[in-house]
Motif scaffolding. Structure first.
Motif, PDB file in Angstrom:
ATOM      1  N   VAL A 201     -13.574   0.577   3.273  1.00 56.73           N
ATOM      2  CA  VAL A 201     -12.842  -0.253   2.302  1.00 56.73           C
ATOM      3  C   VAL A 201     -12.822  -1.681   2.849  1.00 56.73           C
ATOM      4  N   THR A 202     -13.304  -2.643   2.044  1.00 57.36           N
ATOM      5  CA  THR A 202     -13.362  -4.043   2.468  1.00 57.36           C
ATOM      6  C   THR A 202     -12.382  -4.877   1.656  1.00 57.36           C
ATOM      7  N   GLU A 203     -11.615  -5.717   2.341  1.00 58.98           N
ATOM      8  CA  GLU A 203     -10.614  -6.577   1.701  1.00 58.98           C
ATOM      9  C   GLU A 203     -10.822  -8.018   2.150  1.00 58.98           C
ATOM     10  N   GLN A 204     -10.405  -8.964   1.286  1.00 58.94           N
ATOM     11  CA  GLN A 204     -10.491 -10.393   1.596  1.00 58.94           C
ATOM     12  C   GLN A 204      -9.119 -11.039   1.450  1.00 58.94           C
ATOM     13  N   GLU A 205      -8.855 -11.983   2.346  1.00 54.91           N
ATOM     14  CA  GLU A 205      -7.626 -12.771   2.278  1.00 54.91           C
ATOM     15  C   GLU A 205      -8.003 -14.253   2.320  1.00 54.91           C
ATOM     16  N   HIS A 206      -7.623 -14.997   1.273  1.00 51.71           N
ATOM     17  CA  HIS A 206      -7.983 -16.408   1.159  1.00 51.71           C
ATOM     18  C   HIS A 206      -6.837 -17.279   1.681  1.00 51.71           C
ATOM     19  N   TRP A 207      -7.201 -18.309   2.466  1.00 53.11           N
ATOM     20  CA  TRP A 207      -6.215 -19.200   3.061  1.00 53.11           C
ATOM     21  C   TRP A 207      -6.250 -20.562   2.381  1.00 53.11           C
ATOM     22  N   ALA A 208      -5.180 -21.331   2.582  1.00 53.17           N
ATOM     23  CA  ALA A 208      -5.034 -22.617   1.904  1.00 53.17           C
ATOM     24  C   ALA A 208      -6.092 -23.627   2.312  1.00 53.17           C
ATOM     25  N   ASN A 209      -6.635 -23.521   3.519  1.00 49.25           N
ATOM     26  CA  ASN A 209      -7.647 -24.478   3.981  1.00 49.25           C
ATOM     27  C   ASN A 209      -9.059 -24.119   3.535  1.00 49.25           C
ATOM     28  N   GLY A 210      -9.194 -23.104   2.674  1.00 47.74           N
ATOM     29  CA  GLY A 210     -10.503 -22.735   2.156  1.00 47.74           C
ATOM     30  C   GLY A 210     -11.211 -21.647   2.941  1.00 47.74           C
ATOM     31  N   THR A 211     -10.653 -21.228   4.073  1.00 50.16           N
ATOM     32  CA  THR A 211     -11.268 -20.156   4.857  1.00 50.16           C
ATOM     33  C   THR A 211     -10.884 -18.799   4.280  1.00 50.16           C
ATOM     34  N   VAL A 212     -11.659 -17.788   4.648  1.00 49.17           N
ATOM     35  CA  VAL A 212     -11.454 -16.430   4.127  1.00 49.17           C
ATOM     36  C   VAL A 212     -11.520 -15.444   5.294  1.00 49.17           C
ATOM     37  N   THR A 213     -10.573 -14.519   5.339  1.00 47.52           N
ATOM     38  CA  THR A 213     -10.601 -13.429   6.306  1.00 47.52           C
ATOM     39  C   THR A 213     -11.090 -12.157   5.599  1.00 47.52           C
ATOM     40  N   VAL A 214     -12.129 -11.549   6.156  1.00 43.18           N
ATOM     41  CA  VAL A 214     -12.700 -10.321   5.598  1.00 43.18           C
ATOM     42  C   VAL A 214     -12.424  -9.186   6.577  1.00 43.18           C
ATOM     43  N   GLN A 215     -11.887  -8.081   6.061  1.00 42.70           N
ATOM     44  CA  GLN A 215     -11.586  -6.931   6.900  1.00 42.70           C
ATOM     45  C   GLN A 215     -12.168  -5.670   6.279  1.00 42.70           C
ATOM     46  N   SER A 216     -12.911  -4.926   7.079  1.00 38.58           N
ATOM     47  CA  SER A 216     -13.519  -3.671   6.637  1.00 38.58           C
ATOM     48  C   SER A 216     -12.972  -2.533   7.485  1.00 38.58           C
ATOM     49  N   THR A 217     -12.415  -1.507   6.812  1.00 36.54           N
ATOM     50  CA  THR A 217     -11.826  -0.352   7.485  1.00 36.54           C
ATOM     51  C   THR A 217     -12.647   0.885   7.147  1.00 36.54           C
ATOM     52  N   CYS A 218     -13.107   1.626   8.182  1.00 39.67           N
ATOM     53  CA  CYS A 218     -14.023   2.756   7.969  1.00 39.67           C
ATOM     54  C   CYS A 218     -13.549   4.013   8.670  1.00 39.67           C
TER      55      CYS A 218
END
Length: 274
Positions: free
Chosen positions: A184-201
């Protein structure tokens, strides 16, 4: 701020109107003043790593034939600002200056290039150099995208799943696994335009080790992890645990039968000798 007006001589009025109706090949100027909007396409698109230096050049026009040059800067989510140079007065002007890192690359009477040093995520936007000459107006524009490499981590959680995380990258990174699992892959968007991607397997066949590969425009990275058997068992669904218990119980019974058989064989042997 002066304004720019296309004239047939180098004599300018006291007020000059800044015009944005220029063409690269020097076509005639539309003298209606217009507000510069972020264009869909520009002359060039630049992707630059964060914390580096970038330089924007103006069209290749002789400085001696230039009347006025203005840089129009449109940063995302901010008011546009302007930096201009008037050659006959050797004078510079600024409007709505908001960032000290955006400066002339050199003296404007020698080089009209604009520079950002160092580049930050807030510098995403559009930069246009507009030059007025007696032969027409010229412009060159740049779309700037600032790149941020993600911070990659790989760990096994207490529930037995494995988590690969590409934190605060720009643009978003892509994550893949070896071997492939139920992920399962999720994304979290930050105010400075960066994105955190997390994949749980998790894996049904319970491999001893796994690898997480992160793809990003700033560079690719791969991490490997040897999985802890204890954590894997705790992370199993209830049906898998029952299967394991059944197998262990069956093995115990087999061992018990073998031990009992050997024991009775020895007892019978002793009786036969007597």
């Amino acid at each position: 701020m002066w304004t720019l007006l296309r004239t047939s001589t180098l004599r300018l009025p006291i007020s000059v109107i800044i015009m944005v109706s220029a063409s690269v090949n020097g076509s005639s100027t539309d003298k209606r003043q217009r507000k510069l909007e972020l264009p869909v396409e520009a002359n060039a698109s630049l992707s630059v790593p964060v914390d580096t230096k970038v330089v924007f050049d103006c069209p290749s026009i002789l400085l001696t034939s230039m009347v006025v040059t203005a840089w129009q800067i449109i940063l995302r989510g901010k008011l546009s600002c302007t930096r201009a140079y008037r050659r006959d007065r050797n004078e510079t002007k600024e409007g709505n200056r908001t960032d000290e890192r955006i400066t002339w690359a050199s003296r404007p009477d020698e080089n009209l290039a604009l520079q950002i040093d160092p580049v930050a995520t807030t510098h995403d936007g559009f930069y246009m150099c507009q030059m007025v000459t007696p032969d027409g107006n010229f412009h060159r524009g740049y779309h700037l995208q600032v790149l941020v490499p993600p911070e990659v981590t790989l760990l096994q959680s207490k529930n037995g799943t494995t988590v690969c995380r590409a934190a605060a990258g720009k643009p978003a990174a892509q994550i893949s696994w070896t071997p492939e699992g139920d992920c399962v892959t999720e994304q979290e968007h930050w105010a400075n335009g960066t994105v955190t991607v997390q994949s749980t397997c998790r894996w049904e066949d319970h491999p001893l080790s796994v690898s997480c590969s992160v793809s990003h425009v700033t560079g690719n990275k791969s991490l490997s992890l040897e999985l802890s058997l204890g954590l894997i068992i705790r992370g199993f669904p209830a049906s898998s645990l029952l299967v394991i218990l059944y197998v262990k119980f069956a093995l115990f019974l087999v061992i018990l039968v073998i031990v009992a058989f050997i024991y009775f064989q020895r007892i019978n042997g002793c009786r036969a000798r007597k």
